[in-house]
Design a protein around this motif. Structure first.
Motif, PDB file in Angstrom:
ATOM      1  N   GLN A  53       0.847  -1.203  -0.073  1.00 48.29           N
ATOM      2  CA  GLN A  53      -0.126  -0.051   0.127  1.00 48.29           C
ATOM      3  C   GLN A  53       0.795   1.351   0.059  1.00 48.29           C
ATOM      4  OE1 GLN A  53       0.347  -2.152   2.544  1.00 48.29           O
ATOM      5  NE2 GLN A  53       0.868  -1.105   4.349  1.00 48.29           N
ATOM      6  N   GLU A  54       2.098   1.073   0.316  1.00 44.03           N
ATOM      7  CA  GLU A  54       3.006   2.341   0.306  1.00 44.03           C
ATOM      8  C   GLU A  54       3.756   2.469  -1.078  1.00 44.03           C
ATOM      9  OE1 GLU A  54       3.327   4.290   2.757  1.00 44.03           O
ATOM     10  OE2 GLU A  54       1.775   3.169   3.781  1.00 44.03           O
ATOM     11  N   GLY A  55       3.419   1.577  -1.989  1.00 44.88           N
ATOM     12  CA  GLY A  55       4.267   1.477  -3.481  1.00 44.88           C
ATOM     13  C   GLY A  55       3.401   2.608  -4.289  1.00 44.88           C
ATOM     14  N   LEU A  56       4.468   3.069  -5.316  1.00 46.22           N
ATOM     15  CA  LEU A  56       3.719   3.995  -6.299  1.00 46.22           C
ATOM     16  C   LEU A  56       2.532   3.294  -7.021  1.00 46.22           C
ATOM     17  CD1 LEU A  56       6.681   6.195  -7.511  1.00 46.22           C
ATOM     18  CD2 LEU A  56       4.684   6.872  -6.013  1.00 46.22           C
ATOM     19  N   ILE A  57       2.786   1.918  -7.630  1.00 44.37           N
ATOM     20  CA  ILE A  57       1.990   1.460  -8.221  1.00 44.37           C
ATOM     21  C   ILE A  57       0.560   1.070  -7.438  1.00 44.37           C
ATOM     22  CG2 ILE A  57       1.529  -1.121  -9.196  1.00 44.37           C
ATOM     23  CD1 ILE A  57       4.369  -1.386  -9.558  1.00 44.37           C
ATOM     24  N   TRP A  58       0.617   0.683  -6.326  1.00 46.92           N
ATOM     25  CA  TRP A  58      -0.822   0.518  -5.506  1.00 46.92           C
ATOM     26  C   TRP A  58      -1.245   1.892  -5.394  1.00 46.92           C
ATOM     27  CZ3 TRP A  58      -2.589  -3.589  -2.353  1.00 46.92           C
ATOM     28  CH2 TRP A  58      -3.784  -3.322  -1.566  1.00 46.92           C
ATOM     29  N   LYS A  59      -0.660   3.093  -5.146  1.00 47.17           N
ATOM     30  CA  LYS A  59      -1.078   4.312  -4.962  1.00 47.17           C
ATOM     31  C   LYS A  59      -1.594   4.851  -6.424  1.00 47.17           C
ATOM     32  CE  LYS A  59       1.752   5.663  -1.355  1.00 47.17           C
ATOM     33  NZ  LYS A  59       2.750   6.794  -0.491  1.00 47.17           N
ATOM     34  N   CYS A  60      -1.216   4.428  -7.491  1.00 46.64           N
ATOM     35  CA  CYS A  60      -1.417   5.257  -8.813  1.00 46.64           C
ATOM     36  C   CYS A  60      -2.886   4.230  -8.967  1.00 46.64           C
ATOM     37  CB  CYS A  60      -0.787   4.647  -9.945  1.00 46.64           C
ATOM     38  SG  CYS A  60       0.729   5.916  -9.787  1.00 46.64           S
ATOM     39  N   PHE A  61      -3.017   2.836  -8.534  1.00 45.74           N
ATOM     40  CA  PHE A  61      -4.323   1.972  -8.861  1.00 45.74           C
ATOM     41  C   PHE A  61      -5.367   2.703  -8.079  1.00 45.74           C
ATOM     42  CE2 PHE A  61      -1.694  -1.452 -10.988  1.00 45.74           C
ATOM     43  CZ  PHE A  61      -2.539  -1.423 -12.319  1.00 45.74           C
ATOM     44  N   ALA A  62      -5.164   3.123  -6.739  1.00 47.00           N
ATOM     45  CA  ALA A  62      -6.070   3.346  -5.880  1.00 47.00           C
ATOM     46  C   ALA A  62      -6.633   4.719  -6.351  1.00 47.00           C
ATOM     47  CB  ALA A  62      -5.358   3.446  -4.615  1.00 47.00           C
ATOM     48  N   LYS A  63      -5.747   5.445  -6.726  1.00 47.97           N
ATOM     49  CA  LYS A  63      -6.198   6.792  -7.405  1.00 47.97           C
ATOM     50  C   LYS A  63      -7.135   6.746  -8.725  1.00 47.97           C
ATOM     51  CE  LYS A  63      -5.168  11.198  -6.876  1.00 47.97           C
ATOM     52  NZ  LYS A  63      -5.453  11.941  -5.669  1.00 47.97           N
ATOM     53  N   LEU A  64      -6.754   5.586  -9.648  1.00 47.16           N
ATOM     54  CA  LEU A  64      -7.578   5.483 -10.571  1.00 47.16           C
ATOM     55  C   LEU A  64      -8.914   4.930 -10.212  1.00 47.16           C
ATOM     56  CD1 LEU A  64      -4.741   4.226 -13.157  1.00 47.16           C
ATOM     57  CD2 LEU A  64      -6.012   6.307 -13.319  1.00 47.16           C
ATOM     58  N   LEU A  65      -8.834   4.069  -9.415  1.00 46.39           N
ATOM     59  CA  LEU A  65     -10.093   3.559  -8.876  1.00 46.39           C
ATOM     60  C   LEU A  65     -10.896   4.417  -8.115  1.00 46.39           C
ATOM     61  CD1 LEU A  65      -8.884   0.010  -8.000  1.00 46.39           C
ATOM     62  CD2 LEU A  65     -10.174   0.458 -10.064  1.00 46.39           C
ATOM     63  N   SER A  66     -10.450   5.411  -7.478  1.00 46.68           N
ATOM     64  CA  SER A  66     -11.277   6.409  -6.746  1.00 46.68           C
ATOM     65  C   SER A  66     -12.005   7.270  -7.558  1.00 46.68           C
ATOM     66  CB  SER A  66     -10.470   6.898  -5.526  1.00 46.68           C
ATOM     67  OG  SER A  66      -9.415   8.113  -6.342  1.00 46.68           O
TER      68      SER A  66
END
Length: 130
Positions: free
Chosen positions: A116-129
């Motif tokens: 959850q601290e990685g950029l990949i996770w954060k980017c996907f979370a941003k896209l899904l939100s």
């Protein structure tokens, strides 16, 4: 036999990775939030160069693996290939075993599992939100 200049073709990529590492730390950990099997080796070598072998060992117990690998890689270049394959297999197996032990050890503060601290996770979370 290869020319010496062919061996140097990886230097620009090496210096780019070194620059990225200097500003962001481990690029794998930055992207994924998960430490790689070699996590702590740079800090271990710094501690060893400062004559703190115990601290070096605590950062990564297999910090000498790259030196062993280079020695056997040079031997391979001179035609001694069988020991290289055997030692390479053993070193990779050791790295993976130590990595799994460190990854599952909650007291290990060097190797972390925090996707959850990685950029990949954060980017996907941003896209899904959105």
């Amino acid at each position: 036999m290869r020319k010496f200049s062919e061996e140097l073709r990886f230097l620009p990529a090496f210096f780019l990775l070194l620059l990225i590492y200097h500003f962001t730390g481990c690029p794998i950990k930055l992207l994924t939030g998960i430490s790689c099997p070699g996590c702590g080796m740079t800090r271990a070598w710094i501690q060893l160069l400062q004559l703190h072998p115990a601290a070096a060992f605590s950062y990564h117990p297999l910090f000498a693996v790259p030196v062993v690998f280079v020695i056997f890689y040079v031997m391979k270049k001179y035609g001694i290939e069988k020991p290289y394959r055997i030692v390479n297999t053993i070193l990779v197996a050791l790295l993976l075993v130590v990595y799994m032990l460190r990854l599952t050890n909650p007291e290990d503060t060097v190797v972390v599992f925090a996707p959850q601290e990685g950029l990949i996770w954060k980017c996907f979370a941003k896209l899904l939100s959105h």
